[in-house]
Design an enzyme around this catalytic site. Structure first.
Site, PDB file in Angstrom:
ATOM      1  N   THR A 162       3.267   4.019   0.898  1.00 49.48           N
ATOM      2  CA  THR A 162       4.306   4.125   1.927  1.00 49.48           C
ATOM      3  C   THR A 162       4.934   5.511   1.959  1.00 49.48           C
ATOM      4  O   THR A 162       5.715   5.814   2.859  1.00 49.48           O
ATOM      5  CB  THR A 162       5.455   3.120   1.668  1.00 49.48           C
ATOM      6  OG1 THR A 162       6.034   3.438   0.403  1.00 49.48           O
ATOM      7  CG2 THR A 162       4.989   1.683   1.700  1.00 49.48           C
ATOM      8  N   ARG A 169       0.849  -1.196   0.000  1.00 53.81           N
ATOM      9  CA  ARG A 169       0.000   0.000   0.000  1.00 53.81           C
ATOM     10  C   ARG A 169       0.879   1.238   0.000  1.00 53.81           C
ATOM     11  O   ARG A 169       2.105   1.139  -0.099  1.00 53.81           O
ATOM     12  CB  ARG A 169      -0.924  -0.013   1.213  1.00 53.81           C
ATOM     13  CG  ARG A 169      -0.209   0.073   2.527  1.00 53.81           C
ATOM     14  CD  ARG A 169      -1.193  -0.047   3.697  1.00 53.81           C
ATOM     15  NE  ARG A 169      -0.477  -0.070   4.965  1.00 53.81           N
ATOM     16  CZ  ARG A 169      -1.020  -0.425   6.118  1.00 53.81           C
ATOM     17  NH1 ARG A 169      -2.277  -0.815   6.164  1.00 53.81           N
ATOM     18  NH2 ARG A 169      -0.316  -0.412   7.224  1.00 53.81           N
ATOM     19  N   HIS A 199       5.038  -1.947 -12.797  1.00 53.58           N
ATOM     20  CA  HIS A 199       5.093  -0.570 -12.298  1.00 53.58           C
ATOM     21  C   HIS A 199       3.656  -0.026 -12.141  1.00 53.58           C
ATOM     22  O   HIS A 199       3.312   0.559 -11.111  1.00 53.58           O
ATOM     23  CB  HIS A 199       5.897   0.252 -13.319  1.00 53.58           C
ATOM     24  CG  HIS A 199       6.276   1.636 -12.878  1.00 53.58           C
ATOM     25  ND1 HIS A 199       7.159   2.413 -13.580  1.00 53.58           N
ATOM     26  CD2 HIS A 199       5.866   2.402 -11.833  1.00 53.58           C
ATOM     27  CE1 HIS A 199       7.288   3.584 -12.977  1.00 53.58           C
ATOM     28  NE2 HIS A 199       6.518   3.609 -11.919  1.00 53.58           N
ATOM     29  N   CYS A 211      12.932   1.804   0.738  1.00 55.41           N
ATOM     30  CA  CYS A 211      11.765   1.555   1.590  1.00 55.41           C
ATOM     31  C   CYS A 211      11.580   0.039   1.726  1.00 55.41           C
ATOM     32  O   CYS A 211      11.439  -0.667   0.727  1.00 55.41           O
ATOM     33  CB  CYS A 211      10.553   2.207   0.936  1.00 55.41           C
ATOM     34  SG  CYS A 211       8.987   1.444   1.287  1.00 55.41           S
ATOM     35  N   TRP A 222      13.337   3.030 -10.763  1.00 51.70           N
ATOM     36  CA  TRP A 222      12.581   2.804 -12.010  1.00 51.70           C
ATOM     37  C   TRP A 222      13.454   3.116 -13.225  1.00 51.70           C
ATOM     38  O   TRP A 222      13.437   2.404 -14.233  1.00 51.70           O
ATOM     39  CB  TRP A 222      11.307   3.659 -12.032  1.00 51.70           C
ATOM     40  CG  TRP A 222      10.240   3.177 -11.084  1.00 51.70           C
ATOM     41  CD1 TRP A 222       9.635   3.894 -10.102  1.00 51.70           C
ATOM     42  CD2 TRP A 222       9.650   1.859 -11.037  1.00 51.70           C
ATOM     43  NE1 TRP A 222       8.709   3.113  -9.441  1.00 51.70           N
ATOM     44  CE2 TRP A 222       8.698   1.864 -10.001  1.00 51.70           C
ATOM     45  CE3 TRP A 222       9.845   0.684 -11.771  1.00 51.70           C
ATOM     46  CZ2 TRP A 222       7.930   0.744  -9.669  1.00 51.70           C
ATOM     47  CZ3 TRP A 222       9.087  -0.433 -11.451  1.00 51.70           C
ATOM     48  CH2 TRP A 222       8.154  -0.393 -10.414  1.00 51.70           C
ATOM     49  N   SER A 241       6.651  -2.482 -17.205  1.00 48.64           N
ATOM     50  CA  SER A 241       5.727  -1.351 -17.120  1.00 48.64           C
ATOM     51  C   SER A 241       4.408  -1.786 -16.470  1.00 48.64           C
ATOM     52  O   SER A 241       3.807  -1.029 -15.694  1.00 48.64           O
ATOM     53  CB  SER A 241       5.489  -0.794 -18.524  1.00 48.64           C
ATOM     54  OG  SER A 241       4.422   0.106 -18.522  1.00 48.64           O
ATOM     55  N   CYS A 253       8.422  -1.634   0.329  1.00 46.30           N
ATOM     56  CA  CYS A 253       8.450  -1.612  -1.142  1.00 46.30           C
ATOM     57  C   CYS A 253       9.454  -2.665  -1.634  1.00 46.30           C
ATOM     58  O   CYS A 253       9.236  -3.349  -2.639  1.00 46.30           O
ATOM     59  CB  CYS A 253       8.864  -0.248  -1.665  1.00 46.30           C
ATOM     60  SG  CYS A 253       7.953   1.123  -0.946  1.00 46.30           S
TER      61      CYS A 253
END
Ligand SMILES: Cc1cc2nc3c(=O)[nH]c(=O)nc-3n(C[C@H](O)[C@H](O)[C@H](O)COP(=O)(O)OP(=O)(O)OC[C@H]3O[C@@H](n4cnc5c(N)ncnc54)[C@H](O)[C@@H]3O)c2cc1C
Length: 426
Positions: A154, A152, A212, A351, A165, A209, A354
Protein backbone atom coordinates in the site's frame (compact mmCIF):
# COMPACT_ATOMS: atom_id res chain seq x y z
CA UNK A 1 24.88 -15.38 -0.99
CA UNK A 2 21.20 -14.96 -0.11
CA UNK A 3 20.67 -16.12 3.42
CA UNK A 4 16.92 -16.07 3.73
CA UNK A 5 16.46 -19.79 3.83
CA UNK A 6 15.25 -21.10 7.17
CA UNK A 7 15.68 -24.77 7.91
CA UNK A 8 15.66 -27.24 10.75
CA UNK A 9 14.14 -27.24 14.20
CA UNK A 10 12.21 -24.32 15.58
CA UNK A 11 13.16 -23.04 19.02
CA UNK A 12 10.63 -23.64 21.81
CA UNK A 13 8.97 -26.58 20.05
CA UNK A 14 9.59 -30.01 18.65
CA UNK A 15 8.79 -29.13 15.08
CA UNK A 16 10.89 -28.37 12.03
CA UNK A 17 10.36 -25.99 9.17
CA UNK A 18 10.39 -28.67 6.47
CA UNK A 19 7.48 -30.56 8.08
CA UNK A 20 5.42 -27.36 8.20
CA UNK A 21 6.27 -26.45 4.60
CA UNK A 22 5.19 -29.81 3.31
CA UNK A 23 2.04 -29.96 5.43
CA UNK A 24 0.96 -26.42 4.62
CA UNK A 25 1.92 -26.05 0.98
CA UNK A 26 0.75 -29.42 -0.24
CA UNK A 27 -2.22 -30.12 1.98
CA UNK A 28 -3.72 -27.36 4.05
CA UNK A 29 -3.16 -24.19 2.00
CA UNK A 30 -5.23 -25.16 -1.09
CA UNK A 31 -8.19 -26.37 1.01
CA UNK A 32 -8.17 -23.29 3.18
CA UNK A 33 -8.01 -20.88 0.24
CA UNK A 34 -11.04 -22.55 -1.22
CA UNK A 35 -13.03 -22.16 1.98
CA UNK A 36 -12.03 -18.52 2.46
CA UNK A 37 -13.57 -17.64 -0.89
CA UNK A 38 -17.01 -18.70 0.34
CA UNK A 39 -19.50 -16.00 1.32
CA UNK A 40 -19.45 -16.83 5.01
CA UNK A 41 -15.72 -16.10 5.24
CA UNK A 42 -15.26 -13.29 2.78
CA UNK A 43 -17.45 -10.71 4.56
CA UNK A 44 -15.96 -9.27 7.73
CA UNK A 45 -17.67 -6.71 9.93
CA UNK A 46 -15.32 -4.04 11.18
CA UNK A 47 -15.28 -0.48 12.44
CA UNK A 48 -12.53 1.34 10.58
CA UNK A 49 -13.54 4.70 11.96
CA UNK A 50 -12.66 4.34 15.60
CA UNK A 51 -10.40 7.13 16.79
CA UNK A 52 -6.88 6.25 17.90
CA UNK A 53 -6.96 6.10 21.72
CA UNK A 54 -3.25 6.74 22.20
CA UNK A 55 -2.23 9.76 20.16
CA UNK A 56 -3.84 12.26 17.83
CA UNK A 57 -2.54 12.45 14.34
CA UNK A 58 -5.10 15.13 13.54
CA UNK A 59 -2.96 17.71 15.31
CA UNK A 60 -0.91 17.73 12.11
CA UNK A 61 -3.80 19.47 10.43
CA UNK A 62 -2.53 22.69 11.93
CA UNK A 63 0.32 22.60 9.44
CA UNK A 64 0.50 25.25 6.79
CA UNK A 65 0.47 22.70 3.96
CA UNK A 66 -2.83 21.29 5.05
CA UNK A 67 -4.59 24.24 3.53
CA UNK A 68 -3.40 23.31 0.06
CA UNK A 69 -6.64 21.58 -0.82
CA UNK A 70 -10.04 21.30 0.78
CA UNK A 71 -10.13 17.79 2.23
CA UNK A 72 -12.14 15.49 4.38
CA UNK A 73 -10.70 15.12 7.90
CA UNK A 74 -9.18 11.75 7.05
CA UNK A 75 -7.65 12.96 3.82
CA UNK A 76 -6.41 15.99 5.66
CA UNK A 77 -4.53 13.88 8.15
CA UNK A 78 -2.92 11.79 5.43
CA UNK A 79 -1.85 14.71 3.32
CA UNK A 80 -0.48 16.68 6.23
CA UNK A 81 1.47 13.67 7.50
CA UNK A 82 3.05 13.41 4.11
CA UNK A 83 4.07 17.04 4.09
CA UNK A 84 5.46 16.94 7.55
CA UNK A 85 8.36 14.75 6.60
CA UNK A 86 9.07 16.10 3.16
CA UNK A 87 11.11 18.80 1.53
CA UNK A 88 9.54 18.22 -1.83
CA UNK A 89 5.90 18.90 -1.15
CA UNK A 90 4.53 18.21 -4.60
CA UNK A 91 6.19 14.85 -5.00
CA UNK A 92 5.09 13.89 -1.51
CA UNK A 93 1.52 14.92 -2.16
CA UNK A 94 1.52 12.69 -5.20
CA UNK A 95 2.98 9.83 -3.16
CA UNK A 96 0.50 10.43 -0.40
CA UNK A 97 -2.45 10.38 -2.73
CA UNK A 98 -1.15 7.22 -4.32
CA UNK A 99 -0.73 5.63 -0.91
CA UNK A 100 -4.16 6.81 0.07
CA UNK A 101 -5.54 5.25 -3.03
CA UNK A 102 -3.71 1.97 -2.59
CA UNK A 103 -4.58 1.89 1.08
CA UNK A 104 -8.26 2.68 0.59
CA UNK A 105 -10.79 0.04 1.49
CA UNK A 106 -13.39 -0.92 -1.08
CA UNK A 107 -16.64 -1.11 0.88
CA UNK A 108 -18.91 -1.81 -2.05
CA UNK A 109 -21.42 -4.62 -1.58
CA UNK A 110 -24.41 -5.47 -3.70
CA UNK A 111 -27.88 -4.70 -2.27
CA UNK A 112 -28.57 -8.40 -2.21
CA UNK A 113 -25.45 -9.12 -0.15
CA UNK A 114 -26.23 -6.27 2.22
CA UNK A 115 -29.68 -7.68 2.94
CA UNK A 116 -28.38 -11.20 3.38
CA UNK A 117 -25.72 -10.03 5.83
CA UNK A 118 -28.36 -8.37 8.00
CA UNK A 119 -30.07 -11.70 8.21
CA UNK A 120 -26.88 -13.60 9.04
CA UNK A 121 -26.11 -11.45 12.04
CA UNK A 122 -29.22 -12.82 13.77
CA UNK A 123 -27.46 -16.16 13.85
CA UNK A 124 -24.34 -14.93 15.59
CA UNK A 125 -23.52 -16.37 18.96
CA UNK A 126 -23.03 -14.15 21.92
CA UNK A 127 -19.63 -14.70 23.41
CA UNK A 128 -17.30 -13.76 26.17
CA UNK A 129 -14.43 -12.31 24.26
CA UNK A 130 -10.75 -12.47 24.81
CA UNK A 131 -9.79 -9.24 23.08
CA UNK A 132 -11.33 -5.91 22.17
CA UNK A 133 -13.67 -6.28 19.26
CA UNK A 134 -15.61 -3.63 17.47
CA UNK A 135 -19.13 -3.03 18.53
CA UNK A 136 -20.93 -4.75 15.72
CA UNK A 137 -24.08 -2.76 16.35
CA UNK A 138 -22.30 0.56 15.94
CA UNK A 139 -23.40 2.48 12.85
CA UNK A 140 -19.71 2.92 12.06
CA UNK A 141 -19.19 -0.84 11.74
CA UNK A 142 -19.52 -2.10 8.23
CA UNK A 143 -19.15 -5.29 6.29
CA UNK A 144 -16.08 -5.44 4.10
CA UNK A 145 -15.59 -7.90 1.27
CA UNK A 146 -12.10 -9.26 1.93
CA UNK A 147 -11.70 -10.59 -1.59
CA UNK A 148 -12.11 -7.06 -2.93
CA UNK A 149 -9.48 -5.78 -0.52
CA UNK A 150 -6.46 -8.07 -0.71
CA UNK A 151 -3.61 -7.56 1.69
CA UNK A 152 -0.78 -6.20 -0.46
CA UNK A 153 1.61 -3.32 -0.92
CA UNK A 154 0.00 0.00 0.00
CA UNK A 155 2.99 2.29 0.35
CA UNK A 156 2.31 2.76 4.07
CA UNK A 157 5.75 3.26 5.61
CA UNK A 158 8.03 5.65 7.43
CA UNK A 159 7.53 7.26 10.85
CA UNK A 160 3.79 6.54 11.10
CA UNK A 161 4.22 2.82 10.43
CA UNK A 162 7.25 2.64 12.73
CA UNK A 163 5.31 4.34 15.48
CA UNK A 164 2.75 1.54 15.36
CA UNK A 165 5.31 -1.26 15.32
CA UNK A 166 7.32 0.54 17.96
CA UNK A 167 4.32 0.90 20.27
CA UNK A 168 3.49 -2.75 19.85
CA UNK A 169 7.00 -3.95 20.63
CA UNK A 170 8.30 -1.41 23.10
CA UNK A 171 5.29 -0.29 25.06
CA UNK A 172 3.83 -3.73 25.43
CA UNK A 173 7.15 -5.03 26.65
CA UNK A 174 7.32 -8.21 24.64
CA UNK A 175 10.76 -7.60 23.27
CA UNK A 176 13.40 -9.90 24.70
CA UNK A 177 16.26 -7.66 25.71
CA UNK A 178 18.65 -9.58 23.49
CA UNK A 179 16.87 -8.68 20.27
CA UNK A 180 18.70 -5.99 18.34
CA UNK A 181 16.56 -3.48 16.53
CA UNK A 182 19.23 -1.38 14.89
CA UNK A 183 17.11 -0.36 11.96
CA UNK A 184 14.57 1.61 13.93
CA UNK A 185 15.38 5.32 13.76
CA UNK A 186 16.43 6.74 17.13
CA UNK A 187 13.70 9.34 17.11
CA UNK A 188 11.09 6.62 17.07
CA UNK A 189 12.50 4.51 19.82
CA UNK A 190 10.45 4.47 22.97
CA UNK A 191 11.73 6.97 25.46
CA UNK A 192 9.54 5.59 28.20
CA UNK A 193 12.25 3.20 29.39
CA UNK A 194 10.30 0.97 31.69
CA UNK A 195 12.73 -1.90 31.19
CA UNK A 196 12.63 -2.76 34.86
CA UNK A 197 8.87 -3.25 34.74
CA UNK A 198 8.86 -5.52 31.73
CA UNK A 199 8.45 -9.22 32.14
CA UNK A 200 10.06 -11.13 29.30
CA UNK A 201 7.34 -12.81 27.32
CA UNK A 202 9.34 -14.42 24.61
CA UNK A 203 6.55 -16.45 23.10
CA UNK A 204 4.29 -13.46 22.81
CA UNK A 205 7.02 -11.38 21.23
CA UNK A 206 7.50 -14.14 18.70
CA UNK A 207 3.82 -14.12 17.79
CA UNK A 208 3.83 -10.39 17.12
CA UNK A 209 7.11 -10.59 15.23
CA UNK A 210 5.66 -13.47 13.18
CA UNK A 211 2.65 -11.34 12.32
CA UNK A 212 4.93 -8.46 11.37
CA UNK A 213 6.96 -10.81 9.15
CA UNK A 214 3.79 -12.11 7.52
CA UNK A 215 2.54 -8.61 6.66
CA UNK A 216 5.93 -7.75 5.16
CA UNK A 217 5.98 -10.97 3.12
CA UNK A 218 2.56 -10.13 1.69
CA UNK A 219 3.55 -6.64 0.67
CA UNK A 220 6.70 -8.04 -0.99
CA UNK A 221 4.72 -10.77 -2.76
CA UNK A 222 1.98 -8.45 -4.03
CA UNK A 223 4.09 -5.43 -4.72
CA UNK A 224 3.15 -2.64 -7.09
CA UNK A 225 5.70 -3.37 -9.81
CA UNK A 226 4.41 -0.98 -12.41
CA UNK A 227 1.94 1.87 -12.14
CA UNK A 228 1.14 3.92 -15.20
CA UNK A 229 -2.01 5.44 -16.61
CA UNK A 230 -3.13 2.34 -18.47
CA UNK A 231 -2.12 -0.47 -16.16
CA UNK A 232 -1.11 -1.56 -12.71
CA UNK A 233 1.06 -4.59 -12.34
CA UNK A 234 1.29 -6.47 -9.05
CA UNK A 235 3.78 -9.20 -8.31
CA UNK A 236 6.78 -10.49 -6.37
CA UNK A 237 9.50 -8.02 -5.52
CA UNK A 238 12.54 -10.10 -4.62
CA UNK A 239 14.68 -7.08 -3.73
CA UNK A 240 12.07 -5.90 -1.23
CA UNK A 241 11.89 -9.37 0.27
CA UNK A 242 15.68 -9.62 0.60
CA UNK A 243 15.91 -6.22 2.23
CA UNK A 244 13.57 -7.41 4.94
CA UNK A 245 14.72 -10.98 5.45
CA UNK A 246 18.24 -11.51 4.15
CA UNK A 247 20.54 -12.31 7.06
CA UNK A 248 23.33 -10.03 5.86
CA UNK A 249 21.07 -7.10 5.10
CA UNK A 250 19.29 -7.27 8.45
CA UNK A 251 22.22 -7.96 10.79
CA UNK A 252 21.05 -11.55 11.22
CA UNK A 253 17.48 -10.63 12.21
CA UNK A 254 15.68 -11.63 8.97
CA UNK A 255 15.87 -15.42 9.38
CA UNK A 256 14.79 -15.07 13.03
CA UNK A 257 11.71 -13.17 11.87
CA UNK A 258 10.90 -15.96 9.46
CA UNK A 259 11.25 -18.49 12.26
CA UNK A 260 8.81 -16.39 14.27
CA UNK A 261 6.37 -16.67 11.38
CA UNK A 262 6.60 -20.45 11.60
CA UNK A 263 6.12 -20.25 15.34
CA UNK A 264 2.95 -18.22 14.84
CA UNK A 265 1.81 -20.78 12.29
CA UNK A 266 2.21 -23.57 14.82
CA UNK A 267 0.31 -21.72 17.53
CA UNK A 268 -2.60 -20.93 15.20
CA UNK A 269 -2.63 -24.47 13.85
CA UNK A 270 -2.78 -25.79 17.41
CA UNK A 271 -5.81 -23.63 18.13
CA UNK A 272 -7.58 -24.92 15.02
CA UNK A 273 -6.93 -28.49 16.09
CA UNK A 274 -8.30 -27.78 19.58
CA UNK A 275 -11.43 -25.98 18.53
CA UNK A 276 -12.75 -28.88 16.41
CA UNK A 277 -15.40 -29.99 18.99
CA UNK A 278 -16.98 -26.53 18.87
CA UNK A 279 -17.53 -26.75 15.10
CA UNK A 280 -18.62 -30.38 15.31
CA UNK A 281 -21.67 -29.47 17.35
CA UNK A 282 -24.79 -30.28 15.33
CA UNK A 283 -26.21 -26.89 16.31
CA UNK A 284 -23.34 -25.05 14.66
CA UNK A 285 -24.10 -23.71 11.17
CA UNK A 286 -22.16 -21.53 8.76
CA UNK A 287 -25.35 -19.62 8.14
CA UNK A 288 -25.68 -17.64 4.90
CA UNK A 289 -29.28 -18.58 4.15
CA UNK A 290 -28.44 -21.19 1.48
CA UNK A 291 -28.70 -24.52 3.31
CA UNK A 292 -27.03 -26.67 0.64
CA UNK A 293 -23.96 -24.48 0.40
CA UNK A 294 -23.84 -23.89 4.14
CA UNK A 295 -23.75 -27.63 4.68
CA UNK A 296 -21.04 -28.13 2.09
CA UNK A 297 -18.89 -25.40 3.63
CA UNK A 298 -19.33 -26.81 7.11
CA UNK A 299 -18.05 -30.15 5.81
CA UNK A 300 -15.07 -28.43 4.18
CA UNK A 301 -14.36 -26.62 7.40
CA UNK A 302 -14.47 -29.82 9.44
CA UNK A 303 -12.10 -31.48 6.98
CA UNK A 304 -9.62 -28.64 7.44
CA UNK A 305 -9.85 -28.92 11.22
CA UNK A 306 -9.40 -32.70 11.06
CA UNK A 307 -6.36 -32.11 8.90
CA UNK A 308 -5.04 -29.60 11.45
CA UNK A 309 -5.55 -32.27 14.12
CA UNK A 310 -3.57 -34.80 12.10
CA UNK A 311 -0.45 -32.62 12.07
CA UNK A 312 2.20 -34.80 13.69
CA UNK A 313 4.30 -32.24 15.57
CA UNK A 314 1.93 -29.94 17.37
CA UNK A 315 3.18 -27.22 19.66
CA UNK A 316 2.52 -28.03 23.31
CA UNK A 317 1.13 -24.81 24.72
CA UNK A 318 1.25 -26.20 28.25
CA UNK A 319 4.98 -25.49 28.16
CA UNK A 320 4.04 -21.81 28.03
CA UNK A 321 2.18 -21.78 31.30
CA UNK A 322 3.93 -24.52 33.17
CA UNK A 323 4.80 -24.12 36.83
CA UNK A 324 3.05 -22.37 39.66
CA UNK A 325 -0.69 -22.04 39.01
CA UNK A 326 -0.93 -18.54 40.42
CA UNK A 327 1.99 -17.33 38.35
CA UNK A 328 0.57 -18.93 35.23
CA UNK A 329 -2.78 -17.22 35.82
CA UNK A 330 -1.02 -13.89 36.28
CA UNK A 331 0.95 -14.42 33.09
CA UNK A 332 -2.22 -15.20 31.17
CA UNK A 333 -3.86 -12.06 32.49
CA UNK A 334 -0.81 -9.95 31.56
CA UNK A 335 -0.91 -11.37 28.07
CA UNK A 336 -4.63 -10.75 27.80
CA UNK A 337 -4.21 -7.11 28.81
CA UNK A 338 -1.25 -6.55 26.53
CA UNK A 339 -3.13 -8.13 23.69
CA UNK A 340 -6.07 -5.87 24.37
CA UNK A 341 -3.69 -2.97 24.01
CA UNK A 342 -2.37 -4.21 20.70
CA UNK A 343 -5.86 -4.51 19.29
CA UNK A 344 -6.49 -0.89 20.31
CA UNK A 345 -3.27 0.26 18.65
CA UNK A 346 -4.66 -1.00 15.35
CA UNK A 347 -7.11 1.93 15.42
CA UNK A 348 -4.06 4.18 15.07
CA UNK A 349 -2.96 2.73 11.73
CA UNK A 350 -3.43 5.54 9.23
CA UNK A 351 -3.69 3.38 6.11
CA UNK A 352 -7.18 1.95 6.04
CA UNK A 353 -6.41 -1.24 4.19
CA UNK A 354 -3.52 -1.94 6.59
CA UNK A 355 -5.88 -1.18 9.47
CA UNK A 356 -8.46 -3.59 8.12
CA UNK A 357 -6.00 -6.49 7.89
CA UNK A 358 -4.22 -5.46 11.08
CA UNK A 359 -7.52 -5.53 12.98
CA UNK A 360 -8.60 -8.79 11.41
CA UNK A 361 -5.31 -10.50 12.19
CA UNK A 362 -5.08 -9.29 15.77
CA UNK A 363 -8.65 -10.37 16.34
CA UNK A 364 -7.79 -13.72 14.77
CA UNK A 365 -4.81 -14.10 17.07
CA UNK A 366 -6.93 -13.03 20.03
CA UNK A 367 -9.38 -15.78 19.13
CA UNK A 368 -6.49 -18.25 18.91
CA UNK A 369 -5.45 -17.33 22.45
CA UNK A 370 -9.03 -17.52 23.65
CA UNK A 371 -9.23 -21.07 22.28
CA UNK A 372 -5.91 -22.15 23.77
CA UNK A 373 -6.96 -20.75 27.15
CA UNK A 374 -10.35 -22.48 27.02
CA UNK A 375 -9.32 -26.09 26.66
CA UNK A 376 -11.51 -27.37 29.48
CA UNK A 377 -14.57 -25.44 28.34
CA UNK A 378 -14.22 -26.75 24.79
CA UNK A 379 -13.88 -30.32 26.00
CA UNK A 380 -17.00 -29.85 28.12
CA UNK A 381 -19.10 -28.71 25.17
CA UNK A 382 -22.47 -30.47 25.09
CA UNK A 383 -23.32 -32.51 22.03
CA UNK A 384 -27.02 -31.87 22.50
CA UNK A 385 -28.42 -28.44 21.77
CA UNK A 386 -30.51 -28.31 24.98
CA UNK A 387 -27.67 -27.42 27.27
CA UNK A 388 -26.05 -24.02 27.46
CA UNK A 389 -22.61 -24.27 25.84
CA UNK A 390 -19.60 -23.41 27.96
CA UNK A 391 -17.66 -21.99 25.04
CA UNK A 392 -18.82 -19.70 22.24
CA UNK A 393 -17.38 -17.99 19.21
CA UNK A 394 -19.12 -15.17 17.38
CA UNK A 395 -19.24 -15.04 13.60
CA UNK A 396 -16.75 -12.18 13.65
CA UNK A 397 -14.32 -14.27 15.68
CA UNK A 398 -14.73 -17.25 13.38
CA UNK A 399 -14.19 -15.18 10.24
CA UNK A 400 -11.11 -13.50 11.72
CA UNK A 401 -9.70 -16.80 13.04
CA UNK A 402 -9.76 -18.51 9.66
CA UNK A 403 -8.77 -15.50 7.61
CA UNK A 404 -5.89 -14.69 9.96
CA UNK A 405 -4.66 -18.25 9.66
CA UNK A 406 -5.18 -18.00 5.89
CA UNK A 407 -2.78 -15.05 5.85
CA UNK A 408 -0.07 -16.97 7.73
CA UNK A 409 -0.62 -20.05 5.61
CA UNK A 410 -0.27 -17.91 2.47
CA UNK A 411 2.96 -16.39 3.82
CA UNK A 412 4.45 -19.85 4.32
CA UNK A 413 3.43 -20.67 0.76
CA UNK A 414 4.92 -17.39 -0.51
CA UNK A 415 8.23 -18.24 1.12
CA UNK A 416 8.43 -21.20 -1.21
CA UNK A 417 7.92 -18.86 -4.19
CA UNK A 418 10.59 -16.47 -2.98
CA UNK A 419 13.01 -19.32 -2.39
CA UNK A 420 12.62 -20.49 -5.99
CA UNK A 421 13.09 -16.95 -7.29
CA UNK A 422 16.20 -16.45 -5.20
CA UNK A 423 17.57 -19.78 -6.39
CA UNK A 424 17.03 -18.70 -10.01
CA UNK A 425 18.92 -15.47 -9.38
CA UNK A 426 22.01 -17.36 -8.30
C1 LIG B 1 -0.59 -2.99 11.45
C2 LIG B 1 0.19 -2.71 10.19
C3 LIG B 1 -0.26 -3.24 9.00
C4 LIG B 1 0.44 -2.97 7.81
N1 LIG B 1 -0.04 -3.45 6.63
C5 LIG B 1 0.60 -3.14 5.47
C6 LIG B 1 0.06 -3.57 4.22
O1 LIG B 1 -0.98 -4.23 4.15
N2 LIG B 1 0.74 -3.20 3.09
C7 LIG B 1 1.88 -2.43 3.12
O2 LIG B 1 2.43 -2.13 2.07
N3 LIG B 1 2.39 -2.04 4.31
C8 LIG B 1 1.79 -2.36 5.47
N4 LIG B 1 2.31 -1.94 6.66
C9 LIG B 1 3.61 -1.27 6.68
C10 LIG B 1 4.78 -2.28 6.74
O3 LIG B 1 4.59 -3.25 7.75
C11 LIG B 1 6.11 -1.57 7.06
O4 LIG B 1 5.96 -0.85 8.25
C12 LIG B 1 6.55 -0.64 5.94
O5 LIG B 1 6.66 -1.34 4.74
C13 LIG B 1 7.94 -0.01 6.27
O6 LIG B 1 8.89 -1.05 6.40
P1 LIG B 1 10.32 -0.84 7.05
O7 LIG B 1 11.32 -1.57 6.21
O8 LIG B 1 10.57 0.59 7.28
O9 LIG B 1 10.29 -1.60 8.44
P2 LIG B 1 9.00 -2.01 9.36
O10 LIG B 1 8.41 -3.22 8.79
O11 LIG B 1 8.18 -0.78 9.49
O12 LIG B 1 9.70 -2.36 10.69
C14 LIG B 1 10.22 -1.38 11.60
C15 LIG B 1 11.42 -1.99 12.30
O13 LIG B 1 11.02 -3.16 13.05
C16 LIG B 1 11.97 -4.20 12.93
N5 LIG B 1 11.32 -5.38 12.30
C17 LIG B 1 10.94 -5.56 11.03
N6 LIG B 1 10.34 -6.73 10.86
C18 LIG B 1 10.32 -7.32 12.07
C19 LIG B 1 9.82 -8.57 12.55
N7 LIG B 1 9.19 -9.44 11.75
N8 LIG B 1 10.00 -8.86 13.85
C20 LIG B 1 10.62 -8.01 14.69
N9 LIG B 1 11.10 -6.81 14.30
C21 LIG B 1 10.95 -6.47 13.00
C22 LIG B 1 13.11 -3.65 12.10
O14 LIG B 1 14.09 -3.15 12.98
C23 LIG B 1 12.47 -2.52 11.32
O15 LIG B 1 13.36 -1.51 10.98
C24 LIG B 1 1.63 -2.18 7.85
C25 LIG B 1 2.07 -1.67 9.06
C26 LIG B 1 1.38 -1.92 10.22
C27 LIG B 1 1.86 -1.33 11.52
Amino acid sequence: MHVTRVTGNLDDCACDVETIDHFNNDQLFPKLQNLLESDYFRFYKVNLNKPCPFWTSSSHCGLRHCAVKPCSPVKCIKISLCFQYSADANKQLEECEKEQHLGAVDVSLSDETREALLDWSKYDDEAERFCVVDDEASPDSQYVDLLLNPERFTGYKGPEAWQIWNSIYEENCFKPYTVKRPLLPDSFRSSSGGEGQCVEKRAFYRLVSGLHASINIHLSARYLLDDNWFQREWGHNVTEFRQRFDSELTAGEGPKRLRNLYFLYLIELRALAKVLPFFQQPSFHLYTGRPEEDKKHKEQLLQILQLARSFPLHFDERSLFAGDEKEAAKLKEDIRLAFLNISKIMDCVDCFKCRLWGKLQTQGLGTVLKILFSERQIEALPMSSNQRPSFQLSRQEIVSLFNAFGRISTSVRELKNFRSMLAEER
